[in-house]
Enzyme design. Structure first.
Site, PDB file in Angstrom:
ATOM      1  CG  ASN A   9       2.021  -2.663  -1.170  1.00 21.52           C
ATOM      2  OD1 ASN A   9       1.870  -1.606  -0.545  1.00 21.52           O
ATOM      3  ND2 ASN A   9       1.261  -3.005  -2.203  1.00 21.52           N
ATOM      4  CD1 TRP A  10       4.466  -2.617   5.288  1.00 23.39           C
ATOM      5  CD2 TRP A  10       4.390  -0.737   6.510  1.00 23.39           C
ATOM      6  NE1 TRP A  10       5.492  -2.669   6.203  1.00 23.39           N
ATOM      7  CE2 TRP A  10       5.462  -1.532   6.957  1.00 23.39           C
ATOM      8  CE3 TRP A  10       4.150   0.492   7.116  1.00 23.39           C
ATOM      9  CZ2 TRP A  10       6.297  -1.133   8.000  1.00 23.39           C
ATOM     10  CZ3 TRP A  10       4.976   0.899   8.153  1.00 23.39           C
ATOM     11  CH2 TRP A  10       6.040   0.088   8.593  1.00 23.39           C
ATOM     12  CE  LYS A  11      -1.599  -4.891  -0.851  1.00 23.58           C
ATOM     13  NZ  LYS A  11      -2.492  -5.874  -1.413  1.00 23.58           N
ATOM     14  CG  HIS A  95      -0.836  -2.634  -6.211  1.00 22.50           C
ATOM     15  ND1 HIS A  95      -2.102  -3.082  -5.932  1.00 22.50           N
ATOM     16  CD2 HIS A  95       0.014  -3.481  -5.579  1.00 22.50           C
ATOM     17  CE1 HIS A  95      -2.014  -4.169  -5.160  1.00 22.50           C
ATOM     18  NE2 HIS A  95      -0.746  -4.428  -4.930  1.00 22.50           N
ATOM     19  CD  GLU A  97      -4.660  -3.734  -3.213  1.00 20.60           C
ATOM     20  OE1 GLU A  97      -3.914  -2.878  -2.689  1.00 20.60           O
ATOM     21  OE2 GLU A  97      -4.681  -4.925  -2.855  1.00 20.60           O
ATOM     22  CD  GLU A 167       1.415  -7.473  -6.434  1.00 17.90           C
ATOM     23  OE1 GLU A 167       2.019  -7.750  -5.411  1.00 17.90           O
ATOM     24  OE2 GLU A 167       0.524  -6.602  -6.483  1.00 17.90           O
ATOM     25  N   GLY A 173      -4.434 -10.569  -1.813  1.00 18.67           N
ATOM     26  CA  GLY A 173      -5.378 -10.384  -0.714  1.00 18.67           C
ATOM     27  C   GLY A 173      -6.348 -11.537  -0.540  1.00 18.67           C
ATOM     28  CB  SER A 212      -1.758 -15.350  -1.241  1.00 13.39           C
ATOM     29  OG  SER A 212      -3.017 -14.703  -1.238  1.00 13.39           O
TER      30      SER A 212
END
Ligand code: 13P
Length: 250
Positions: A9-11, A95, A97, A167, A173, A212
């Site tokens: 997941n490159w975000k 997600h 975020e 997650e 992160g 992580s």
């Protein structure tokens, strides 16, 4: 036997120049690793580049979000059929975020999940608790509620067409991954909860761990019986690190 799956997941990272090297490095690194499936979820502007560089490889590409609607007046949104147009096969839904920063709720995530399936995409549905929720012993309540938001609306059977991801927010992160035992405990809880509705689907659905993940911890985490691979953030931006994570499955 569930086949392992590693998703990057490159975000909101990347550039045309840096993606080129990253995509080429990952393609070269996993081409002789046939024991798992690989996916990269890239930002929308880079779909064409991902499609061009990945189409003859064993790496699929996907999106990080989608609209629950098609062809309508929604400025700035991207519809499921647009993802399909670019050959995307996977899409991340719910997600943390987006749940936190973009006010995603169980309802809106469920609508996206359904829209993805209708378009023939595989949703990667994310669940996880915050640090405070874990410390208050609410992990199963939160993850169970998120999982039930799908099962109640669509039935457990539809999960056979999806991928699930656990997650924990406190591990995303940060440099605090869940231990293999902590992750396994929640993955087992998720699988058992699905099994109450449909044992066959529970045995077959892939549940990824994210938060992580690193070349140093991937092997031990992937060795857990209910963990079927990973959703990798930062280490998917470094070809060498991502490939090492993929190699830890072999
Ligand atoms: P990190 O691997 O950077 O912790 O991110 C995990 C994640 O959010 C993947 O979706």
């Amino acid at each position: 036997m569930r086949r392992k799956l590693i998703v990057g997941n490159w975000k909101m990272n990347g550039s045309i120049a840096s993606n080129q090297l990253l995509l080429q490095g990952i393609v070269a690194g996993v081409k002789n690793l046939p024991h798992a499936d690989y996916v990269l979820c890239v930002p929308y502007p880079y779909f064409h580049q991902a499609q061009t560089l990945l189409q003859h490889s064993n790496v699929a590409w996907g999106a990080q979000n989608l609209s629950a609607n098609e062809d309508t007046a929604l400025t700035g949104s991207v519809s499921p059929s647009m993802l399909v147009d670019y050959g995307c096969t996977y899409v991340i839904v719910g997600h943390s975020e987006r749940r936190i920063l973009s006010h995603e709720t169980d309802d809106t995530a469920a609508a996206r999940f359904n829209a993805a399936l209708k378009a023939g995409l595989t949703p990667i549905f994310c669940m996880g608790e915050s640090k405070e929720e874990r410390e208050s012993d609410w992990t199963e309540y939160i993850v169970g509620r998120q999982l039930d938001s799908i099962i109640r609306r669509f039935g457990a059977n539809l999960l056979s067409k999806a991928v699930l991801a656990y997650e924990p927010l406190w591990a995303v992160g940060t440099d605090t991954p869940a231990t293999p035992a902590q992750a396994q405990e929640v993955h087992q809880f998720i699988r058992k909860r699905i099994a109450r509705c449909d044992a066959e689907v529970a045995a077959q659905v892939r549940i990824l761990y994210g938060g992580s993940l690193h070349p140093n911890n991937a092997k031990a985490i992937f060795a857990m019986p209910d963990i079927d691979g990973g959703l990798v953030g930062r280490c998917s931006l470094d070809a060498q690190a991502f490939v090492k994570i993929c190699q830890s499955i072999q």
